[in-house]
Design a protein around this motif. Structure first.
Motif, mmCIF file in Angstrom:
data_model
loop_
_atom_site.group_PDB
_atom_site.id
_atom_site.type_symbol
_atom_site.label_atom_id
_atom_site.label_comp_id
_atom_site.label_asym_id
_atom_site.label_seq_id
_atom_site.Cartn_x
_atom_site.Cartn_y
_atom_site.Cartn_z
ATOM 1 N N PRO A 145 0.763 -1.088 0.114
ATOM 2 C CA PRO A 145 0.228 -0.083 0.122
ATOM 3 C C PRO A 145 0.504 1.278 -0.514
ATOM 4 O O PRO A 145 0.029 2.097 -0.932
ATOM 5 N N ASP A 146 1.961 1.407 0.811
ATOM 6 C CA ASP A 146 2.943 2.361 0.393
ATOM 7 C C ASP A 146 3.412 2.988 -0.375
ATOM 8 O O ASP A 146 3.546 3.902 -1.488
ATOM 9 N N MET A 147 3.491 2.240 -1.268
ATOM 10 C CA MET A 147 4.796 1.675 -2.706
ATOM 11 C C MET A 147 3.148 1.456 -3.048
ATOM 12 O O MET A 147 3.651 3.561 -4.952
ATOM 13 N N ILE A 177 7.228 3.436 -11.788
ATOM 14 C CA ILE A 177 7.515 2.376 -11.321
ATOM 15 C C ILE A 177 9.749 1.940 -11.357
ATOM 16 O O ILE A 177 9.613 1.930 -10.201
ATOM 17 N N ALA A 178 9.578 3.361 -12.118
ATOM 18 C CA ALA A 178 11.631 2.996 -11.629
ATOM 19 C C ALA A 178 12.159 4.465 -10.866
ATOM 20 O O ALA A 178 12.599 3.593 -9.622
ATOM 21 N N MET A 220 11.937 3.242 -1.984
ATOM 22 C CA MET A 220 11.623 2.270 -1.337
ATOM 23 C C MET A 220 12.795 0.944 -1.154
ATOM 24 O O MET A 220 12.458 -0.109 -0.231
ATOM 25 N N ALA A 221 14.005 1.386 -1.231
ATOM 26 C CA ALA A 221 14.833 0.549 -1.592
ATOM 27 C C ALA A 221 15.599 -0.135 -0.161
ATOM 28 O O ALA A 221 15.625 -1.045 0.221
ATOM 29 N N ALA A 239 11.440 -3.474 -3.860
ATOM 30 C CA ALA A 239 11.900 -2.153 -4.080
ATOM 31 C C ALA A 239 12.437 -3.473 -5.591
ATOM 32 O O ALA A 239 12.875 -2.799 -6.376
ATOM 33 N N GLN A 240 12.935 -4.553 -4.691
ATOM 34 C CA GLN A 240 13.872 -4.558 -6.888
ATOM 35 C C GLN A 240 13.252 -5.462 -7.471
ATOM 36 O O GLN A 240 12.995 -5.253 -8.423
ATOM 37 N N GLU A 241 12.274 -6.153 -7.298
ATOM 38 C CA GLU A 241 11.234 -6.897 -7.653
ATOM 39 C C GLU A 241 10.175 -5.509 -8.694
ATOM 40 O O GLU A 241 10.758 -5.563 -10.140
ATOM 41 N N PHE A 242 10.328 -4.004 -8.542
ATOM 42 C CA PHE A 242 9.319 -3.516 -8.985
ATOM 43 C C PHE A 242 10.881 -2.723 -9.925
ATOM 44 O O PHE A 242 10.911 -2.166 -10.850
ATOM 45 N N TYR A 243 12.214 -2.794 -9.173
ATOM 46 C CA TYR A 243 13.223 -2.419 -10.405
ATOM 47 C C TYR A 243 13.160 -3.768 -11.098
ATOM 48 O O TYR A 243 13.956 -2.844 -12.522
ATOM 49 N N LEU A 244 13.207 -4.614 -11.588
ATOM 50 C CA LEU A 244 13.202 -6.088 -12.150
ATOM 51 C C LEU A 244 12.327 -5.671 -13.131
ATOM 52 O O LEU A 244 12.277 -5.535 -14.457
ATOM 53 N N SER A 245 11.128 -5.260 -12.841
ATOM 54 C CA SER A 245 9.990 -5.033 -13.599
ATOM 55 C C SER A 245 10.930 -3.971 -14.996
ATOM 56 O O SER A 245 9.869 -3.448 -15.487
#
Length: 252
Positions: free
Chosen positions: A107-109, A127-128, A134-135, A142-148
């Motif tokens: 929810p925060d993200m 997303i970037a 949020m790292a 954060a890592q999952e969104f970074y990979l996306s």
């Protein structure tokens, strides 16, 4: 050592094509992306399933020579079963804890994504950005969104990247988010408004989960209260009276 691990892992490693199967997905959902991790995992599983029972058999055979053979065989079989399922239990525990951490921070993200989109940023840029912001608070999500974001920059469509994100995280909320974004893009509705509604829904669900955990506390306290606290209170309150009663009965 690498050769030994390779030989041991082949004894329990699934057939060819496991990289694209549910086995690979399980490692991704646990946050394990090392290409050699499955080899180590299945090598440990083989050791615990075949080698550990042999060690237990020899240990019991020499330390307890009078132990019946049926009982000895039962110990060996139980050790083999425990060795086979123990890595899976550990993997499931790691995955469950990781999913719980991501669910609490989602929810925060999403709120950060709403702020980014309302300020004029695209979904890809948002997303970037949130993957950087949020790292520290939630590195897993954060890592999952970074990979996306990397997938989209590599040429994948936004929907494909988000679907892969939902698959890697195994979060039902992210599956709902992907469906919502598909509908918003298909019908041309506002992305920021859609994200705001989804963020409110997820925030409400988080509050409900917290209330559910709080409601379970009295039930969970019944057992420790009945086993440890109430007997202690009875001993403290009734102990002196019982001692005095015993003294009175002795004098009579």
């Amino acid at each position: 050592m690498a050769k030994v691990i390779d030989i041991l892992s082949k004894l329990s490693l699934p057939e060819e094509g496991w990289q694209n199967s549910i086995v690979r997905t399980r490692f991704l959902q646990a946050g394990i992306r090392n290409k050699n991790a499955p080899l180590y995992y299945y090598a440990v599983k083989t050791l615990l399933t075949f080698v550990l029972p042999v060690v237990v058999f020899l240990f019991l055979r020499f330390t307890q020579p009078k132990l019946p053979f049926i009982l000895l065989l039962l110990f060996v079989l139980l050790t083999a079963a425990a060795g086979y399922y123990l890595p899976e239990i550990v993997m499931s525990f790691i995955t469950k804890k990781r999913i719980e951490r991501m669910r609490n921070s989602l929810p925060d993200m999403l709120e950060l994504m709403v702020v980014c989109t309302e300020s004029g940023m695209s979904i890809d840029a948002a997303i970037a950005r949130i993957s950087q912001e949020m790292a520290r608070t939630n590195p897993d999500l954060a890592q999952e969104f970074y990979l996306s974001g990397l997938e989209m920059r590599a040429g994948a469509t936004r929907i494909e990247a988000l679907r892969n994100l939902a698959l890697r995280t195994s979060l039902e909320e992210l599956h709902d988010l992907v469906s919502m974004l598909i509908q918003a893009e298909k019908f041309g509705t506002s992305m920021a408004e859609s994200l705001r509604v989804q963020s409110e829904v997820m925030r409400t669900k988080r509050i409900q989960r917290a209330e559910e955990l709080a409601a379970k506390i009295p039930v969970k306290l019944v057992l420790p209260l009945g086993l440890f606290i109430f007997p202690t209170l009875l001993i403290v309150m009734l102990g002196p009276a019982i001692i005095q009663l015993i003294d009175v009965l002795k004098h009579k």
